[in-house]
Design an enzyme around this catalytic site. Sequence first.
Site, PDB file in Angstrom:
ATOM      1  N   TYR A   1      36.919  28.205  54.792  1.00 36.31           N
ATOM      2  CA  TYR A   1      37.703  27.739  53.648  1.00 36.31           C
ATOM      3  C   TYR A   1      38.087  26.295  53.957  1.00 36.31           C
ATOM      4  O   TYR A   1      38.823  26.041  54.918  1.00 36.31           O
ATOM      5  CB  TYR A   1      38.974  28.575  53.487  1.00 36.31           C
ATOM      6  CG  TYR A   1      38.744  29.975  52.969  1.00 36.31           C
ATOM      7  CD1 TYR A   1      38.337  31.004  53.817  1.00 36.31           C
ATOM      8  CD2 TYR A   1      38.961  30.282  51.624  1.00 36.31           C
ATOM      9  CE1 TYR A   1      38.143  32.296  53.333  1.00 36.31           C
ATOM     10  CE2 TYR A   1      38.767  31.571  51.136  1.00 36.31           C
ATOM     11  CZ  TYR A   1      38.358  32.566  51.987  1.00 36.31           C
ATOM     12  OH  TYR A   1      38.162  33.843  51.512  1.00 36.31           O
TER      13      TYR A   1
ATOM     14  N   LYS B   1      40.660  38.987  46.723  1.00 37.29           N
ATOM     15  CA  LYS B   1      41.389  40.238  46.491  1.00 37.29           C
ATOM     16  C   LYS B   1      40.973  41.020  45.239  1.00 37.29           C
ATOM     17  O   LYS B   1      41.303  42.205  45.118  1.00 37.29           O
ATOM     18  CB  LYS B   1      42.898  39.944  46.378  1.00 37.29           C
ATOM     19  CG  LYS B   1      43.553  39.576  47.682  1.00 37.29           C
ATOM     20  CD  LYS B   1      43.690  40.786  48.590  1.00 37.29           C
ATOM     21  CE  LYS B   1      43.786  40.401  50.033  1.00 37.29           C
ATOM     22  NZ  LYS B   1      42.964  41.151  50.941  1.00 37.29           N
TER      23      LYS B   1
ATOM     24  N   TYR C   1      44.969  39.103  54.363  1.00 37.25           N
ATOM     25  CA  TYR C   1      43.536  38.932  54.101  1.00 37.25           C
ATOM     26  C   TYR C   1      42.762  40.225  54.334  1.00 37.25           C
ATOM     27  O   TYR C   1      41.914  40.604  53.529  1.00 37.25           O
ATOM     28  CB  TYR C   1      42.975  37.796  54.981  1.00 37.25           C
ATOM     29  CG  TYR C   1      41.640  37.287  54.506  1.00 37.25           C
ATOM     30  CD1 TYR C   1      41.553  36.278  53.561  1.00 37.25           C
ATOM     31  CD2 TYR C   1      40.452  37.830  54.989  1.00 37.25           C
ATOM     32  CE1 TYR C   1      40.331  35.815  53.103  1.00 37.25           C
ATOM     33  CE2 TYR C   1      39.225  37.386  54.549  1.00 37.25           C
ATOM     34  CZ  TYR C   1      39.171  36.373  53.602  1.00 37.25           C
ATOM     35  OH  TYR C   1      37.954  35.924  53.152  1.00 37.25           O
TER      36      TYR C   1
ATOM     37  N   HIS D   1      33.016  41.041  59.752  1.00 34.28           N
ATOM     38  CA  HIS D   1      33.559  39.775  60.254  1.00 34.28           C
ATOM     39  C   HIS D   1      34.966  39.998  60.809  1.00 34.28           C
ATOM     40  O   HIS D   1      35.780  40.664  60.180  1.00 34.28           O
ATOM     41  CB  HIS D   1      33.624  38.734  59.133  1.00 34.28           C
ATOM     42  CG  HIS D   1      32.318  38.082  58.855  1.00 34.28           C
ATOM     43  ND1 HIS D   1      32.198  36.839  58.302  1.00 34.28           N
ATOM     44  CD2 HIS D   1      31.048  38.507  59.076  1.00 34.28           C
ATOM     45  CE1 HIS D   1      30.910  36.520  58.189  1.00 34.28           C
ATOM     46  NE2 HIS D   1      30.195  37.528  58.640  1.00 34.28           N
TER      47      HIS D   1
ATOM     48  N   PRO E   1      40.245  33.644  42.935  1.00 32.16           N
ATOM     49  CA  PRO E   1      39.408  34.276  43.978  1.00 32.16           C
ATOM     50  C   PRO E   1      39.711  33.856  45.415  1.00 32.16           C
ATOM     51  O   PRO E   1      39.142  34.437  46.342  1.00 32.16           O
ATOM     52  CB  PRO E   1      37.986  33.847  43.578  1.00 32.16           C
ATOM     53  CG  PRO E   1      38.159  32.619  42.764  1.00 32.16           C
ATOM     54  CD  PRO E   1      39.469  32.739  42.067  1.00 32.16           C
TER      55      PRO E   1
HETATM   56  P1  FAD Z   1      34.741  44.282  35.938  1.00 31.87           P
HETATM   57  O1  FAD Z   1      33.895  44.055  37.136  1.00 31.87           O
HETATM   58  O2  FAD Z   1      34.987  43.146  35.020  1.00 31.87           O
HETATM   59  O3  FAD Z   1      34.061  45.483  35.147  1.00 31.87           O
HETATM   60  C1  FAD Z   1      34.428  45.802  33.822  1.00 31.87           C
HETATM   61  C2  FAD Z   1      33.239  46.426  33.130  1.00 31.87           C
HETATM   62  O4  FAD Z   1      33.609  46.812  31.805  1.00 31.87           O
HETATM   63  C3  FAD Z   1      32.084  45.459  32.980  1.00 31.87           C
HETATM   64  O5  FAD Z   1      30.879  46.059  33.403  1.00 31.87           O
HETATM   65  C4  FAD Z   1      32.058  45.117  31.500  1.00 31.87           C
HETATM   66  O6  FAD Z   1      30.767  44.807  31.025  1.00 31.87           O
HETATM   67  C5  FAD Z   1      32.603  46.416  30.909  1.00 31.87           C
HETATM   68  N1  FAD Z   1      33.221  46.265  29.583  1.00 31.87           N
HETATM   69  C6  FAD Z   1      33.951  45.248  29.099  1.00 31.87           C
HETATM   70  N2  FAD Z   1      34.327  45.489  27.832  1.00 31.87           N
HETATM   71  C7  FAD Z   1      33.816  46.693  27.504  1.00 31.87           C
HETATM   72  C8  FAD Z   1      33.852  47.478  26.333  1.00 31.87           C
HETATM   73  N3  FAD Z   1      34.493  47.053  25.245  1.00 31.87           N
HETATM   74  N4  FAD Z   1      33.221  48.668  26.337  1.00 31.87           N
HETATM   75  C9  FAD Z   1      32.566  49.102  27.442  1.00 31.87           C
HETATM   76  N5  FAD Z   1      32.492  48.394  28.584  1.00 31.87           N
HETATM   77  C10 FAD Z   1      33.112  47.200  28.621  1.00 31.87           C
HETATM   78  N6  FAD Z   1      36.722  38.441  43.137  1.00 31.87           N
HETATM   79  C11 FAD Z   1      36.693  38.120  44.409  1.00 31.87           C
HETATM   80  O7  FAD Z   1      37.399  38.763  45.207  1.00 31.87           O
HETATM   81  N7  FAD Z   1      35.879  37.078  44.833  1.00 31.87           N
HETATM   82  C12 FAD Z   1      35.047  36.382  43.971  1.00 31.87           C
HETATM   83  O8  FAD Z   1      34.316  35.505  44.373  1.00 31.87           O
HETATM   84  C13 FAD Z   1      35.071  36.729  42.631  1.00 31.87           C
HETATM   85  N8  FAD Z   1      34.272  36.067  41.734  1.00 31.87           N
HETATM   86  C14 FAD Z   1      34.342  36.436  40.400  1.00 31.87           C
HETATM   87  C15 FAD Z   1      33.543  35.778  39.457  1.00 31.87           C
HETATM   88  C16 FAD Z   1      33.623  36.110  38.087  1.00 31.87           C
HETATM   89  C17 FAD Z   1      32.760  35.380  37.082  1.00 31.87           C
HETATM   90  C18 FAD Z   1      34.520  37.113  37.674  1.00 31.87           C
HETATM   91  C19 FAD Z   1      34.652  37.473  36.213  1.00 31.87           C
HETATM   92  C20 FAD Z   1      35.287  37.779  38.635  1.00 31.87           C
HETATM   93  C21 FAD Z   1      35.212  37.447  39.996  1.00 31.87           C
HETATM   94  N9  FAD Z   1      35.970  38.110  40.971  1.00 31.87           N
HETATM   95  C22 FAD Z   1      35.936  37.768  42.248  1.00 31.87           C
HETATM   96  C23 FAD Z   1      36.824  39.202  40.652  1.00 31.87           C
HETATM   97  C24 FAD Z   1      36.128  40.534  40.897  1.00 31.87           C
HETATM   98  O9  FAD Z   1      34.763  40.412  40.674  1.00 31.87           O
HETATM   99  C25 FAD Z   1      36.798  41.508  39.966  1.00 31.87           C
HETATM  100  O10 FAD Z   1      38.146  41.632  40.380  1.00 31.87           O
HETATM  101  C26 FAD Z   1      36.117  42.863  39.904  1.00 31.87           C
HETATM  102  O11 FAD Z   1      34.873  42.743  39.246  1.00 31.87           O
HETATM  103  C27 FAD Z   1      37.020  43.861  39.157  1.00 31.87           C
HETATM  104  O12 FAD Z   1      36.309  45.021  38.866  1.00 31.87           O
HETATM  105  P2  FAD Z   1      36.597  45.822  37.534  1.00 31.87           P
HETATM  106  O13 FAD Z   1      35.698  47.007  37.603  1.00 31.87           O
HETATM  107  O14 FAD Z   1      38.051  46.011  37.368  1.00 31.87           O
HETATM  108  O15 FAD Z   1      36.171  44.865  36.350  1.00 31.87           O
HETATM  109  C1  DHB Z   2      33.630  35.170  48.544  1.00 35.37           C
HETATM  110  C2  DHB Z   2      34.437  35.105  47.456  1.00 35.37           C
HETATM  111  C3  DHB Z   2      35.773  34.835  47.619  1.00 35.37           C
HETATM  112  O1  DHB Z   2      36.585  34.788  46.558  1.00 35.37           O
HETATM  113  C4  DHB Z   2      36.304  34.598  48.866  1.00 35.37           C
HETATM  114  O2  DHB Z   2      37.604  34.303  48.995  1.00 35.37           O
HETATM  115  C5  DHB Z   2      35.486  34.690  49.965  1.00 35.37           C
HETATM  116  C6  DHB Z   2      34.143  34.965  49.800  1.00 35.37           C
HETATM  117  C7  DHB Z   2      32.193  35.477  48.361  1.00 35.37           C
HETATM  118  O3  DHB Z   2      31.776  35.570  47.196  1.00 35.37           O
HETATM  119  O4  DHB Z   2      31.469  35.592  49.342  1.00 35.37           O
END
Ligand code: FAD
Ligand code: DHB
Length: 393
Positions: free
Chosen positions: A204, A299, A387, A75, A295
């Site tokens: 948005y 980022k 962005y 995009h 969100p």
């Molecule tokens: P995570 O993806 O949280 O991965 C951490 C992993 O560690 C998980 O698999 C978990 O199960 C595991 N874990 C936890 N505790 C333990 C333990 N004690 N022992 C072993 N493993 C463990 N970001 C966006 O940009 N847009 C969005 O729309 C968006 N929606 C989101 C919706 C939700 C519900 C959440 C929670 C986050 C969202 N985010 C979004 C943020 C984005 O998904 C996260 O920033 C991203 O997942 C970060 O990745 P990570 O690997 O650091 O953490």
């Molecule tokens: C999506 C999530 C976001 O947080 C955003 O700013 C834009 C798109 C998505 O899940 O597609």
Amino acid sequence: MSRTRTQVGIVGAGPAGLTLAHLLQLEGIETYILEDRSREYVEARIRAGVIEQAIVDLLVEAGAGARLQHEGLVHHGIELQFAGERHRIPLSDLAGGRAIVIYGQTELVKDLIRLRLESGLPLHFEVSGVSVHELETERPLIRYRHEGRDEELECDVIAGCDGFHGICRPSIPAGVLSEFSRGYPFGWLGILAEVAPSNDELVYAHHERGFALSSLRSPELSRLYIQCRPDEDLAEWPDDRIWVELQTRLGLEGRTLAEGPILEKGVTGMRSYVCEPMRYGRLFLAGDAAHIVPPTGAKGLNLALHDVRVLADALATWHRSEDASGLDAYSDTCMRRVWRAEHFSWWMTQMLHRPEDGDPFDLKLQLSQLRYVTTSRAAATSLAENYVGLDMV
Ligand code: FAD
Ligand code: DHB
């Protein structure tokens, strides 16, 4: 208890942990990944969808981006909607040609898990009782239980990639970390719907009833969000009510959203949080384990992958030449980008969401800011470069 040795013990098989393991594999560094959930659970968790160009490039160069390149949707702009009008922000024109790619985090996680399993390197799901020890020593330990056995993993370094609710950050002694946070009185109700997206680009929308976002996952799948209370009860949101609300907030004169079966619904609370430094002894935190953003700026996932790129480079240098300068600078290096993303996400959030009390002064400020961002090239450029992701490291 059986004891195993590895170079880098990784807690968490989310995007951060899996990508770190992959980057380190390319550097010839041994890793062990421990995840407390099942593979099915991790692969089904629907989260982010917007990937910055620099992160796409990182994954492609690392050989983990083949499907992303093939199926990801490039995009070049986004739209901001307010006061019944839509305005395009031409991201690529304003930000030196860079674009974003729409590709579900779920798909990225599936790709990384498949690569890891194909390599035959250790990735254990459904481990329990994970704890980290001896962090101040040169031989930090991870203890856990897997398939009925107590295990001990001796490491050179532990990477805490276990998300915001993980155990690594809370294992750092009190008083070491400085913590900064901001709560928001709202959340997002997100749906995945089996219907072609009604908009070509992300929209948005600022609306008096609250924020809404139109996104997508593929030409056949729409991803949509509406602002709600952080503790919103999904039981109060039958599908019809969700569509009515989406039509109200995202519809325009003569344009309605195409509706389809809702495949998934969920509510996410919103928070800004940073801990500094992202290191204690031989424990390095990465991704959501160290910081989260609301969100609105898309980022969270990108920041997590920027962290592990910095960490992988620093570990590779240390491994090759015993030069620890990259590891020593790890937290400061990441913090520059983290705080930029914290600011941008907070800014987007407060510009687009209905304040809790609907204060008319706030509303006027939001509309003025939106008008400015959509009419001033300077202001639009600032939004665009944040962005698509700034060059910071
Ligand atoms: P995570 O993806 O949280 O991965 C951490 C992993 O560690 C998980 O698999 C978990 O199960 C595991 N874990 C936890 N505790 C333990 C333990 N004690 N022992 C072993 N493993 C463990 N970001 C966006 O940009 N847009 C969005 O729309 C968006 N929606 C989101 C919706 C939700 C519900 C959440 C929670 C986050 C969202 N985010 C979004 C943020 C984005 O998904 C996260 O920033 C991203 O997942 C970060 O990745 P990570 O690997 O650091 O953490
Ligand atoms: C999506 C999530 C976001 O947080 C955003 O700013 C834009 C798109 C998505 O899940 O597609």
